[in-house]
Scaffold this motif. Sequence first.
Motif, short mmCIF file in Angstrom:
data_model
loop_
_atom_site.label_atom_id
_atom_site.label_comp_id
_atom_site.label_asym_id
_atom_site.label_seq_id
_atom_site.Cartn_x
_atom_site.Cartn_y
_atom_site.Cartn_z
N LYS A 113 13.12 -46.75 -39.04
CA LYS A 113 13.14 -46.28 -40.43
C LYS A 113 12.36 -44.97 -40.58
CE LYS A 113 12.86 -49.91 -43.39
NZ LYS A 113 11.96 -50.77 -44.13
N LYS A 114 11.17 -44.94 -39.98
CA LYS A 114 10.33 -43.75 -40.12
C LYS A 114 11.01 -42.53 -39.50
CE LYS A 114 5.78 -45.91 -40.51
NZ LYS A 114 4.44 -46.09 -39.92
N LYS A 164 13.88 -41.01 -41.42
CA LYS A 164 13.56 -40.30 -42.67
C LYS A 164 13.03 -38.88 -42.45
CE LYS A 164 12.93 -44.10 -45.83
NZ LYS A 164 11.95 -45.15 -46.13
#
Length: 351
Positions: free
Chosen positions: A230-231, A234
């Motif tokens: 996820k990190k 992004k």
Amino acid sequence: MPRILTGDTPTSAGLHLGHYVGSLENRLALQESYDCYFLIANVHAFTTMAEKPAEIRANTIAIVKDWLAVGLDPERSTFVLQSEIPAIAELTFLLAMLIPFNKVMRNPTLKTEIEAKGLGETYPFGFPMYAVGQCADILAFRPDLVPVGEDQEAHIELCRDVAMKFNQLYCHVNNRTLEADHVKAGGVFPIPRAKVGRVGRLVGLDGKNKMSKSLGNAIFLYDTEKDVEKKVSKIVTERPTTTSPLPEGNPLAQYIDVFLPSERAEEIKASYAGGKEVLDGHIKKEVAAAINTLLAPMRERRAKLDGPAGEEHVLNVIKQSINRANAVAEETLWMTKRAMGLGFVERRVGV
Ligand code: ATP
Ligand code: MG
């Protein structure tokens, strides 16, 4: 064996990839051939979070867990809990006399931290003092080498300056004496050298600041696979089209270099630079997978330290090291005090 001192501040619940490539990798490699002292600067954590003592305590335990998960070995190396080493506090005061106030206040690392952490005008007196305290942390163990990230170089310079000044002022070391000969010439302190890791400054996910525990821009060693995916997904790549180059200094560009095998990294960089169609999403997935492969064995070891038994193990590791750490730091303090004409009564700590 030559000595190493380095450490981390418990300002968050764990360490991140910047610590790994900036310092931990070096610690692991040097653990074999050096007498290592790894310090948790839990007193210094109060310089920015004095109102959160419980958090600092929990973070302290968490960071030791990370050390163990990474592979630092308390049988071979000494883990040092700063708050349990009284000689460090005393050395801080003594060394402060030889460090010009304005030099501390001009220290670029402190300036960057004040800005990045939004400390404004309200930071406590203790905040800039940590730079002096860090000289004491280091010199208490009379190390030859300090494995750190680039942001610490200004601090190490301050530490080297004060060590030289002390040796010259109180130990009659000549100002033409080579650094390497200070101890031979009668100096209390070897002049330590910084050893910057494979990556001196890993940029944070925000692309603005260095990856930092306190700035919310970090991939932590304890992050789950999903967190990492996820990190990384992004990261803002700032490419107007799928054939535009990847801007230099973009975090994804650095992570490609740092975490992918070099051949694959070159291939991807060539595609970006050559105007080929590259889908950032695919590259991000590849980078996240590489990071997850690196972190997998650490996660496994860390999971074994979960729960009360893990916490007890960590406390035992800390306790087990305290006498060894105090023995060295007390010896240094006694040498320091004698050189300064303050050696009246030798004391014993923790025996
Ligand atoms: P804080 O934001 O509280 O200062 P930090 O993330 O900077 O936390 P520290 O405990 O201050 O972590 O730093 C521990 C060690 O890790 C130091 O040697 C430092 O130079 C190194 N380090 C920290 N961040 C990075 C980074 N992004 N890249 C390379 N090395 C780093
Ligand atoms: Mg820092």
